[in-house]
Design an enzyme around this catalytic site. Structure first.
Site, PDB file in Angstrom:
ATOM      1  N   ARG A  13       0.839  -1.204   0.000  1.00  0.00           N
ATOM      2  CA  ARG A  13       0.000   0.000   0.000  1.00  0.00           C
ATOM      3  C   ARG A  13       0.877   1.258   0.000  1.00  0.00           C
ATOM      4  NH1 ARG A  13      -0.496   4.703   2.732  1.00  0.00           N
ATOM      5  NH2 ARG A  13      -0.058   3.562   4.659  1.00  0.00           N
ATOM      6  N   HIS A 206       8.868   7.020   8.188  1.00  0.00           N
ATOM      7  CA  HIS A 206       9.510   7.134   6.869  1.00  0.00           C
ATOM      8  C   HIS A 206      10.977   7.510   7.097  1.00  0.00           C
ATOM      9  CE1 HIS A 206       5.987   6.821   4.056  1.00  0.00           C
ATOM     10  NE2 HIS A 206       5.385   6.855   5.236  1.00  0.00           N
ATOM     11  N   CYS A 237       4.079   9.507   0.035  1.00  0.00           N
ATOM     12  CA  CYS A 237       2.702   9.946  -0.130  1.00  0.00           C
ATOM     13  C   CYS A 237       2.704  11.149  -1.057  1.00  0.00           C
ATOM     14  CB  CYS A 237       2.118  10.304   1.243  1.00  0.00           C
ATOM     15  SG  CYS A 237       0.492  11.049   1.142  1.00  0.00           S
TER      16      CYS A 237
HETATM   17  P1  HMG Z   1     -13.218  14.738  -1.640  1.00  0.00           P
HETATM   18  O1  HMG Z   1     -12.984  15.202  -3.042  1.00  0.00           O
HETATM   19  O2  HMG Z   1     -13.320  15.744  -0.561  1.00  0.00           O
HETATM   20  O3  HMG Z   1     -14.443  13.726  -1.521  1.00  0.00           O
HETATM   21  O4  HMG Z   1     -12.039  13.706  -1.300  1.00  0.00           O
HETATM   22  P2  HMG Z   1     -15.905  13.758  -2.034  1.00  0.00           P
HETATM   23  O5  HMG Z   1     -16.704  12.979  -1.047  1.00  0.00           O
HETATM   24  O6  HMG Z   1     -16.327  15.157  -2.380  1.00  0.00           O
HETATM   25  O7  HMG Z   1     -15.828  12.896  -3.396  1.00  0.00           O
HETATM   26  C1  HMG Z   1     -15.155  13.348  -4.547  1.00  0.00           C
HETATM   27  C2  HMG Z   1     -15.108  12.208  -5.560  1.00  0.00           C
HETATM   28  O8  HMG Z   1     -14.352  11.109  -5.031  1.00  0.00           O
HETATM   29  C3  HMG Z   1     -16.471  11.645  -5.908  1.00  0.00           C
HETATM   30  O9  HMG Z   1     -16.377  11.136  -7.242  1.00  0.00           O
HETATM   31  C4  HMG Z   1     -16.605  10.473  -4.976  1.00  0.00           C
HETATM   32  O10 HMG Z   1     -17.493   9.493  -5.429  1.00  0.00           O
HETATM   33  C5  HMG Z   1     -15.194   9.946  -4.952  1.00  0.00           C
HETATM   34  P3  HMG Z   1     -16.907  12.021  -8.505  1.00  0.00           P
HETATM   35  O11 HMG Z   1     -18.341  12.284  -8.190  1.00  0.00           O
HETATM   36  O12 HMG Z   1     -16.068  13.278  -8.522  1.00  0.00           O
HETATM   37  O13 HMG Z   1     -16.652  11.106  -9.670  1.00  0.00           O
HETATM   38  N1  HMG Z   1     -14.877   9.222  -3.707  1.00  0.00           N
HETATM   39  C6  HMG Z   1     -14.378   7.980  -3.651  1.00  0.00           C
HETATM   40  N2  HMG Z   1     -14.066   7.094  -4.628  1.00  0.00           N
HETATM   41  C7  HMG Z   1     -13.602   5.906  -4.220  1.00  0.00           C
HETATM   42  N3  HMG Z   1     -13.422   5.565  -2.929  1.00  0.00           N
HETATM   43  C8  HMG Z   1     -13.716   6.419  -1.943  1.00  0.00           C
HETATM   44  C9  HMG Z   1     -14.218   7.690  -2.303  1.00  0.00           C
HETATM   45  N4  HMG Z   1     -14.613   8.754  -1.580  1.00  0.00           N
HETATM   46  C10 HMG Z   1     -15.011   9.701  -2.449  1.00  0.00           C
HETATM   47  N5  HMG Z   1     -13.510   6.083  -0.675  1.00  0.00           N
HETATM   48  C11 HMG Z   1     -11.226  11.804  -0.090  1.00  0.00           C
HETATM   49  C12 HMG Z   1     -11.922  13.140  -0.022  1.00  0.00           C
HETATM   50  C13 HMG Z   1     -10.889  11.396   1.328  1.00  0.00           C
HETATM   51  C14 HMG Z   1     -12.139  10.779  -0.729  1.00  0.00           C
HETATM   52  C15 HMG Z   1      -9.942  11.957  -0.966  1.00  0.00           C
HETATM   53  O14 HMG Z   1      -9.231  13.105  -0.572  1.00  0.00           O
HETATM   54  C16 HMG Z   1      -9.044  10.749  -0.861  1.00  0.00           C
HETATM   55  O15 HMG Z   1      -9.378   9.682  -1.334  1.00  0.00           O
HETATM   56  N6  HMG Z   1      -7.877  10.906  -0.238  1.00  0.00           N
HETATM   57  C17 HMG Z   1      -6.983   9.784  -0.011  1.00  0.00           C
HETATM   58  C18 HMG Z   1      -5.599  10.265  -0.015  1.00  0.00           C
HETATM   59  C19 HMG Z   1      -4.670   9.093   0.243  1.00  0.00           C
HETATM   60  O16 HMG Z   1      -5.007   7.943   0.028  1.00  0.00           O
HETATM   61  N7  HMG Z   1      -3.449   9.423   0.682  1.00  0.00           N
HETATM   62  C20 HMG Z   1      -2.426   8.420   0.925  1.00  0.00           C
HETATM   63  C21 HMG Z   1      -2.722   7.586   2.114  1.00  0.00           C
HETATM   64  S1  HMG Z   1      -2.370   8.384   3.656  1.00  0.00           S
HETATM   65  C22 HMG Z   1      -0.672   8.125   3.903  1.00  0.00           C
HETATM   66  O17 HMG Z   1       0.025   7.695   3.025  1.00  0.00           O
HETATM   67  C23 HMG Z   1      -0.107   8.352   5.282  1.00  0.00           C
HETATM   68  C24 HMG Z   1       0.116   7.047   6.041  1.00  0.00           C
HETATM   69  O18 HMG Z   1       0.993   6.185   5.352  1.00  0.00           O
HETATM   70  C25 HMG Z   1       0.706   7.343   7.415  1.00  0.00           C
HETATM   71  C26 HMG Z   1       1.944   8.230   7.334  1.00  0.00           C
HETATM   72  O19 HMG Z   1       2.920   7.896   6.665  1.00  0.00           O
HETATM   73  O20 HMG Z   1       1.860   9.268   7.993  1.00  0.00           O
HETATM   74  C27 HMG Z   1      -1.199   6.308   6.273  1.00  0.00           C
HETATM   75 MG    MG Z   2       3.166   6.295   5.363  1.00  0.00          MG
END
Ligand code: HMG
Ligand code: MG
Length: 303
Positions: A13, A206, A237
């Protein structure tokens, strides 16, 4: 410190979510099979997030379904109820919600404030608990934020307490941009252990500035015993500019085994898994141990 440590392998992931070269679902499944075969039984395999945000994680449903038969515990990231629906439909038994200790990163990563994200997670966690699904809670930017700079341990402890009280079984502390140093890591663990029992805290560091192993050691001295790592040191990320990969699983295993802590990981198989995924994404693993073992093997083959 000769007791046990649990490793959470996040390469499939965190490792792949920032890679430019697309990796097919079949290759992601083969990578996870290889990791499980190497003895890593807790693996984060995908994310049910917006495909616009992280296109690399599309088909996480296929990946999750494709590994369910393996002996392991498989985690997936879930940001909201839409993600929860999709994760459940694919058979998820453990999900991870992800909050931030800083407002800037929360906004960039999940497009809402920290408080709004907690509100979103409440319904996800409540549904998960009703369904018998375990929930892990991440907190990002625990030792610094690419947008807001310094992050106070108290800010981390406050979010950790909320996630714990909502029912997360474990809270993973993410040094998302790898800026921490051992004293800071130690103070952080000490502060957060006042909110969540240390046995339920994970260290997700990280290695951007090369401090991750030292920070893990400092955290272990405080009593932390859960380590997130990624095969080959993959990871990053897209919303954390400049951040590089997670601490490499090979490097963690080498350190732990050297400390007399058995990990159950077969290093040869792990390096083979790293080499194969590195070949697929077209870049050399940054893991020091994998590099050393590969060089040793090349020397042996040429003799
Ligand atoms: P948003 O734009 O505010 O959400 O995004 P929304 O509810 O307005 O939806 C916008 C669009 O996204 C819509 O589609 C939804 O259907 C779709 P459209 O109508 O435009 O075609 N949508 C989704 N599609 C699939 N699955 C879903 C989903 N939710 C909405 N679950 C949102 C908000 C949270 C969805 C977005 O910002 C997002 O997905 N962010 C994820 C970012 C991410 O994955 N970052 C990396 C992981 S975190 C990380 O790496 C840190 C970690 O490793 C720890 C560390 O190292 O610190 C964990
Ligand atoms: Mg991470």
């Amino acid at each position: 410190m000769n007791d046990s440590v649990r490793i959470v392998e996040v390469g499939p992931r965190d490792g792949l979510q920032n890679e430019k070269t697309p990796v097919s679902a079949a290759d992601r499944i083969a990578f996870i099979e290889a990791l499980v075969g190497a003895g890593l039984h807790t693996v984060e395999v995908g994310a049910f997030v917006s495909p616009k945000a992280i296109p690399q994680m599309v088909n996480s449903d296929t990946v999750l379904r494709g590994v369910q038969h393996l002996a392991g515990e498989f985690h997936v990231l879930v940001p909201n109820e839409k993600g929860y629906d999709a994760a459940r439909a694919a058979g998820a038994k453990v999900i991870a919600v992800f909050a931030s200790a800083s407002e800037g990163f929360s906004r960039a990563n999940i497009n809402c404030s920290v408080a709004e994200s907690i509100e979103r997670f409440k319904s996800v966690i409540a549904r998960a608990r009703a369904d018998g699904v375990k929930v892990r809670g991440y907190i990002s930017c625990v030792l610094g934020c690419p947008y807001d700079g310094e992050v106070q341990p108290k800010a981390v402890a406050d979010v950790a307490r909320v996630l714990w009280d909502l029912g997360c079984y474990e809270v993973s502390l993410g040094d998302t941009i790898g800026v921490g140093t051992p004293r800071k890591a130690r103070h952080l663990l000490r502060a957060v252990a006042g909110a969540v029992p240390i046995a339920h805290l994970a260290m997700h560091f990280h290695d951007t500035y090369g401090q991750a192993l030292a920070n893990l050691y400092a955290g272990m001295e405080e009593g932390a015993r859960v380590i997130d790592s990624a095969a080959g040191g993959l990871g990053g990320c897209p919303y954390a500019p400049g951040a590089t990969g997670n601490v490499a699983t090979e490097d963690v295993v080498y350190m732990l085994e050297g400390m007399g802590i058995a990990t159950g990981v077969d290093m040869e198989k792990l390096v083979a898994a790293t080499n194969e995924i590195s070949r697929l994404i077209g870049r050399t693993a940054v893991s020091r141990v994998a590099t050393a073992i590969n060089a040793k093997r090349r020397r042996a083959n040429s003799e």
